[in-house]
Design a protein around this motif. Sequence first.
Motif, PDB file in Angstrom:
ATOM      1  N   HIS B 608     -14.111 -20.569 -28.004  1.00  0.00           N
ATOM      2  CA  HIS B 608     -14.333 -20.437 -29.440  1.00  0.00           C
ATOM      3  C   HIS B 608     -14.874 -21.753 -29.994  1.00  0.00           C
ATOM      4  N   PRO B 609     -16.100 -22.111 -29.682  1.00  0.00           N
ATOM      5  CA  PRO B 609     -16.592 -23.435 -30.081  1.00  0.00           C
ATOM      6  C   PRO B 609     -16.740 -23.545 -31.594  1.00  0.00           C
ATOM      7  N   THR B 610     -16.506 -24.717 -32.107  1.00  0.00           N
ATOM      8  CA  THR B 610     -16.740 -24.939 -33.538  1.00  0.00           C
ATOM      9  C   THR B 610     -17.801 -25.997 -33.763  1.00  0.00           C
ATOM     10  N   SER B 611     -18.398 -26.497 -32.673  1.00  0.00           N
ATOM     11  CA  SER B 611     -19.552 -27.386 -32.821  1.00  0.00           C
ATOM     12  C   SER B 611     -20.484 -27.113 -31.654  1.00  0.00           C
ATOM     13  N   LEU B 612     -21.751 -27.529 -31.812  1.00  0.00           N
ATOM     14  CA  LEU B 612     -22.729 -27.290 -30.753  1.00  0.00           C
ATOM     15  C   LEU B 612     -22.273 -27.941 -29.454  1.00  0.00           C
ATOM     16  N   ALA B 613     -21.631 -29.125 -29.595  1.00  0.00           N
ATOM     17  CA  ALA B 613     -21.239 -29.862 -28.411  1.00  0.00           C
ATOM     18  C   ALA B 613     -20.190 -29.104 -27.594  1.00  0.00           C
ATOM     19  N   GLU B 614     -19.413 -28.226 -28.265  1.00  0.00           N
ATOM     20  CA  GLU B 614     -18.345 -27.520 -27.547  1.00  0.00           C
ATOM     21  C   GLU B 614     -18.832 -26.291 -26.793  1.00  0.00           C
ATOM     22  N   ILE B 615     -20.095 -25.948 -26.969  1.00  0.00           N
ATOM     23  CA  ILE B 615     -20.596 -24.743 -26.298  1.00  0.00           C
ATOM     24  C   ILE B 615     -20.706 -25.007 -24.802  1.00  0.00           C
ATOM     25  N   PRO B 616     -20.057 -24.195 -23.976  1.00  0.00           N
ATOM     26  CA  PRO B 616     -20.088 -24.449 -22.535  1.00  0.00           C
ATOM     27  C   PRO B 616     -21.519 -24.403 -21.999  1.00  0.00           C
ATOM     28  N   ALA B 617     -21.842 -25.352 -21.119  1.00  0.00           N
ATOM     29  CA  ALA B 617     -23.222 -25.447 -20.629  1.00  0.00           C
ATOM     30  C   ALA B 617     -23.446 -24.517 -19.443  1.00  0.00           C
ATOM     31  N   GLU B 618     -24.705 -24.184 -19.243  1.00  0.00           N
ATOM     32  CA  GLU B 618     -25.192 -23.513 -18.039  1.00  0.00           C
ATOM     33  C   GLU B 618     -24.345 -22.305 -17.611  1.00  0.00           C
ATOM     34  N   ASP B 619     -24.113 -21.403 -18.552  1.00  0.00           N
ATOM     35  CA  ASP B 619     -23.314 -20.214 -18.254  1.00  0.00           C
ATOM     36  C   ASP B 619     -24.221 -19.132 -17.648  1.00  0.00           C
ATOM     37  N   PRO B 620     -23.939 -18.677 -16.434  1.00  0.00           N
ATOM     38  CA  PRO B 620     -24.842 -17.703 -15.781  1.00  0.00           C
ATOM     39  C   PRO B 620     -24.984 -16.414 -16.591  1.00  0.00           C
ATOM     40  N   ALA B 621     -23.901 -15.990 -17.262  1.00  0.00           N
ATOM     41  CA  ALA B 621     -23.991 -14.728 -18.018  1.00  0.00           C
ATOM     42  C   ALA B 621     -25.021 -14.844 -19.137  1.00  0.00           C
ATOM     43  N   VAL B 622     -25.130 -16.032 -19.693  1.00  0.00           N
ATOM     44  CA  VAL B 622     -26.123 -16.240 -20.759  1.00  0.00           C
ATOM     45  C   VAL B 622     -27.526 -16.106 -20.171  1.00  0.00           C
ATOM     46  N   TYR B 623     -27.718 -16.721 -18.996  1.00  0.00           N
ATOM     47  CA  TYR B 623     -29.040 -16.614 -18.373  1.00  0.00           C
ATOM     48  C   TYR B 623     -29.342 -15.177 -17.956  1.00  0.00           C
ATOM     49  N   ASP B 624     -28.282 -14.440 -17.530  1.00  0.00           N
ATOM     50  CA  ASP B 624     -28.508 -13.021 -17.182  1.00  0.00           C
ATOM     51  C   ASP B 624     -29.078 -12.292 -18.390  1.00  0.00           C
TER      52      ASP B 624
END
Lengths: 507, 1096
Positions: B608-624
């Motif tokens: 549950h990120p509240t800033s851009l920096a907290e967004i998890p990087a390189e998530d395969p599901a996102v690339y899918d």
Amino acid sequence: MPREAPGGSPRILALALPDLPLQRILRARASPPALAVVHEGAVAHCTPAARAAGVRPGDSLVQARAACAQLEAVPLEPAADRAALRALAEAMLALAPAVEIASPDALLLDASAANLAYSCGADPEAALAGRALALAAALGYRGRAAVASGRGPARALARHGGAPLVQVPPGETGQALAALPLAALDLPAQVCERLGAVGIADVGALARLPPGSLVHRFGSAGVAAARLARGEDPSLLVPYQPETLPEEAWDLDGPVETAEPLLFGVRQLAERVAVRLAGRGLGATRLRLTLKLDPRGEERLVLPLARPTAAASSWLVPLRERIGSLRLGAAVTGLRLAAMEVAEVSPEQLAIGDRPEAARALEAVLARLGARLGGEALFAAASVDRHRPEAAYRATPFRAGAGRENGAAGDAGGTAAGPAEGPRPTRLLAPPRPVVAEGEGGRITALRLDGCAHPVEALAGPERLSGEWWSEPFDRDYYRVRLSDLGDCWVYRDGGDGRLYLHGFFD
Amino acid sequence: MVRYAELRCKSNFSFLSGASHPEELVDRAADLGLAALALCDRDGLYGVVRAHARARRRDLPLVVGAEMTCEDLGPGGGGGVLLLAADREGYANLCRLVTEAHRPPAGEPAAAGADPDLSAAGGWRRERAGLPFLSVAERARGLFALYPGTDGEAVARLREAFGRRLALAVARHHVAGEETRIAAARSLGRRLGIPVAVVNDVHTHHRRRQPLQDVLTCVRLQTTVAKVGRRLFPNAERTLKGPEEMARLWRDFPEGLEAAAAIAAECRFRLEEIRGEHPLPPVIADPALTSPAAGPGPGGEGAGAPASAPAGEGTGGVTGMALLRALVRDGAHWRCGGPPPEEMERQLTRELDLVERLGYASYFLTVWDVVRFARSRGILCQGRGSAANSAICYVLGITSIDPVRMGLLFERFISAERAEPPDIDVDFEHERREEVLQYVYQKYGRDHAGMVCEVISYRARSALRDVGKALGLSLAQVDRLAKLVGSRDDPGAVTPALLAQAGLDEAASPAVRQTLTLARALQGFPRHLSIHVGGFVITRRPLCETVPIQPAAMPGRTVVQWDKDDLAELDLLKVDLLGLGMLTALSRCLGLLARHRPAPALPTATPHPTSLAEIPAEDPAVYDMICRADTIGVFQIESRAQMSLLPRLRPRCFYDLVISVAIIRPGPIQGGMVHPFLRRRDGLEEVRYPYAPLEPVLARTLGVPLFQEQAMRLAVVAAGFTPGEADELRRVMTHKRSHERLEEMRGRLVAGMAARSIAREDAEAILRQLHGFAGYGFPESHAASFALLVYASAWLKRYHPAAFAAALLDSQPMGFYAPHTLVEDAKRQGVEVRGIDVSASDWECTLEGSEAGRAARPGESPALRLGLSRVRGLPRSVAAGILAARRLAPFASLEDLARRARLSRAWLSRLAGAGALRSLETGRRRALWKALAVGPGDEGDLFAGRLPAEPDPELPEAGAAEEMAADYAAAGLSERGHPLSLLRPALAGRGVLSARELQRMRDRAAVEVAGLVIVRQRPETARGIVFVSLEDETGIANLVVMPDVYERFRPLVRGASFLRARGRVERTGKVVNLRVRELLPLALAPDLGAHSRDFR
């Protein structure tokens, strides 16, 4: 005035002319093509050929053209359609004592007295309707008729009833209206839209709403809507009265052969016509006097006036002039004076130094000249806002009292805004005449015109004028040249052919 | 040899007065051998930089001046006077005077936003900007005045103000009355001992421009050539004339010519003197600024960003450079979470040294200060463009890309060799950018800061319209003519056949041909000024002494009279403060997540990120998801072209996103780089380099240049350009004004490559690629900055589709798709979309749990509740009243709502029409019926908020189509379903496929689809092919309309909201298009007034 029917609403014959704008245009065409009448970028009406190609009223022009590439789009002309309705209404006046124009596409006729006029047939109202439809057809219009009690119901039934002729007995109007769409009632747009939004689609549904509910929502418009939905409309026709220009007639006691009694009659007529015109703020610019001859035949005189006026006295000068010069083959038994052409007259403010009596005298002279020589023989020169010298003036009708407009050259709005114009000759030659320069030592000594040399005394310039590249370009260097025997002349060298031309004289 | 300098000359920057470009005037003056040229446009210096640049190349002395009006000079007032800059001080005074002339009179608003005429900031519709003589007299130092009148009193006053720097000007055009004026001026000059100079009041550089001059006069006076009459000049004499011609003309007065040349010689000021005059104001003049910045904004980037100067250095006496070094030191610790690695340290040292040498410290500090302000207000921002090549920008928190890790070239940003100012562009949330702009105005003052202007020029269509009207064509004809050409087409190239198609006959009407010819000449003429998207110039010396400033059409904004190319020409610094809709949406989305964050103690399945920096990087599901081209709403990769690329590109890591952002740009497309890159990536083509030393340059992109830096390096390595020259090549390529220069460089490229024995076909391929970049290409650093936002938005769409859709809806207008398409997409992501409801909706969209108006419980997917802001025409204040009343107690009934929220019948009906009373009344129709009867909203009225007692009427139930049409009419979208779902049974019966079914069809199958048109595009790079996207309840069908089909169905393609399309399936891998053979209108579709994204 229409008589009130026993039910409270007068009997009305409504004649609807579906697609009137289209009908009006097609009257003048042989075969109806794929044509659409377009208003604000959308199709308002279209021909069967266009419909067959998929065009529908309400389509945007883009959509319509997509459906039918050959579609001819004609803009809606409400003024022309109103004029067509007025012409029809005038014709219908022959059938009914009162006719109302129900714009944009219907006429309402007073049918209360149909039983008196058409009593020979079984159904006088149907006979009246038939006559009206036939008359419309003779004038080139296809119509639908409805006879009912009340203006609104009759119009709604004619427009939306579906049949060529709908006849509703008194007292049954409500039922007859029930199946019609809400739009048939011509309610205010907002009321109609809101009723549509809550699902009230037809007149019957409107009539079934709880009494009073419309009042809460739409006020007086709601009351009217509820009554109309029940078929009640006691309002009276607003009769159409054709507008005509005043015309007055005067029958003489006996045949007259001298001018004096004629002039007396003319003065009476002039005063009556003038009073009627003055009441409408108009002045005559052209009069027609018709003299009835004994035993038959007539003589017509048309008189142009120097300016629009409703003063009978100023009409009498030319009238007297013309009557005085008449040679009639018979005695006159009657007179008719009509204002043929009128214009609005605005009261004029006199300036200090203006001499109204002088203006009147000039007016009289001009009227007299006009009467004798013809209206076109008199003209004034007005300046035109153009650089090209021969196009910088034009002949305008001479109007006495218009001196301020005719005035000095250059006041007509041009020079004030643009660069100053140099002195211009009083006479221009049309066409300019070629001249040849003679000179020695680079100096022009004489100009040769038609083989005859005219010594040059002085020369000034040039004033360079060019332009009008969009139509007939010109490029000239103008010089003012004093010739010893011809005086001051205006000579130019044409940039196109390099030759010299004499263009005018400074007299 | 006669010497003559033209001192009175107007260019087309006098807006509809002069008929030649400044460059044309300079060229002609140089060709004619004039000693100098003074450009004196009316009330402005708009054209001087262009003239200056050309004059520098042609070695012609250019005097800078302006023609000004003094309200109280000369008989009847309103006398004109020419002011020429003699020295730098005079130039500063001239700029100030022009600025003052444009300033609205006291008592009027600072900017004339309400006056549309002022949007033509050049003032061509406006009366002359007049100045009181006193102002001119006060600023006479360093100025030379040239007075074209003969009023003795005016001359005396001018002499008092300007002393010996005053001359009278006389002109001879062979028009009536001028000899009298000349004689009067000469006699006045003799009497008062004032020199009299000859001028020619030039309006054209060549006589043949006279027709255009006449047309411009007609446009200015809003009349036609047939009616304009003597308001046109009587001849074509107001044109540039050479010394010999002038000597012949003034045989009686050679001293006048000498005087003109002498005055020009006295006006020594050249624009070159202000080149690079860029010291910015010292940033840290205010010690308060060095206090720790406000807390982190939603972006979180401010959370540790350097905000304070080191103790003892923040106040007084600290030089910009010392402060910058301190800030960079702090920032490096913050970015690296401790002492920076050696490589970073080295890079920072190198950059700082260069910045110090070039004196750009205050520039970095200025941008840092603006960014710091934005963060302190919680405004999301991020640097873009070449600034991301700089490690300083990274550690100062201006950009978010680590250039060291990415291996980016710092030289792309600044180089000692180029000696040109750096260019930092920063994006801000578009809805809050105005706060940032006003901060800059407030901090530096309006005399030191101004926005860069943009000169709006005539394009083919506008030129045709104006010329056609001036030549007397009817409005309908002008319209038809204008529609024949695209905005950028050449009106001269319109063929008679095309004209005939539009019902115009060139042979019968010379006006048509004249219109086309003159419109061609008018193309490119300045028309009016507008504001550049975000460029700001800030100077230490008052800006209004460098360039005139004037109010812009937008309230509160002031612009300088030069555009960005002018500023670049003079190396003046500008900062681009741009607005970016996606930042607004991201900020909103993170805000929503913060509000709906489950209790910290509870573990959640998704972060549950509240800033851009907290967004998890390189998530395969996102690339899918990205590989599936499921990217509606995602930054930069949502367009039709991008979506058809993604399944082929198959991005699997951040750098793939950088490539996908850069590759669909006119540069790579026109250079033919896209397909070779894809083939090489798929292993279908061998990776090869036309010249072996290019391998390190192009290896990352498989031998195909995709980024601007690569194009530059290509020129260096393959053609022997120096880095500075390569950068000039880049600038020339993107610079619309310099096609000749490009041709020059092309020659050098060919020679350079030949010298390196690069094979001819390879050399040609390289040239083509470089030429492609003339269209538009991204620098790698810029693509990387954007790719961060691509990933962030894709991640949010993947894991929080409801919040993401809500944020996009509330940030409109932005992005590629209309709200109804975003809502349809959210539904396909499994989001439950709930309609507007006065009992549950806020102003903006909200997230709800299964219970209306309540937050989602942990583990529950939130539903999206549409906000009251979606009700068309509902003011925020009315909604605020509803929300305030609802906070006290829920609404019990419609009457209760009306009474407590004091809603008038009109607002209540609007809410009812939008279906927003659903919780208080069953059925939209019943709600509306009741709303219509509610008493007035005034508190004092006896019947306020009361319903009359009346029996319930029988209202028929509304059908689904009507409900949907009402939703679209009231809110522009419907949560109920897609309009096509209503038509589906009928369509299925006729064999029409859905978008989902289309995806499953075999290649070349003949099919028919139908849908709502959501996109129509005709990219310049696609050679006339039109791309149309049809949306239905299952997805989007992509149509390809070839030019011949487009011509046949042009009105349908351009105008219809719903379409049926027949054609053949084209399948390339997972990308499925329908190549259209025939288009039909979809007549049954309800009229929804839905919006599509269209080409113009």
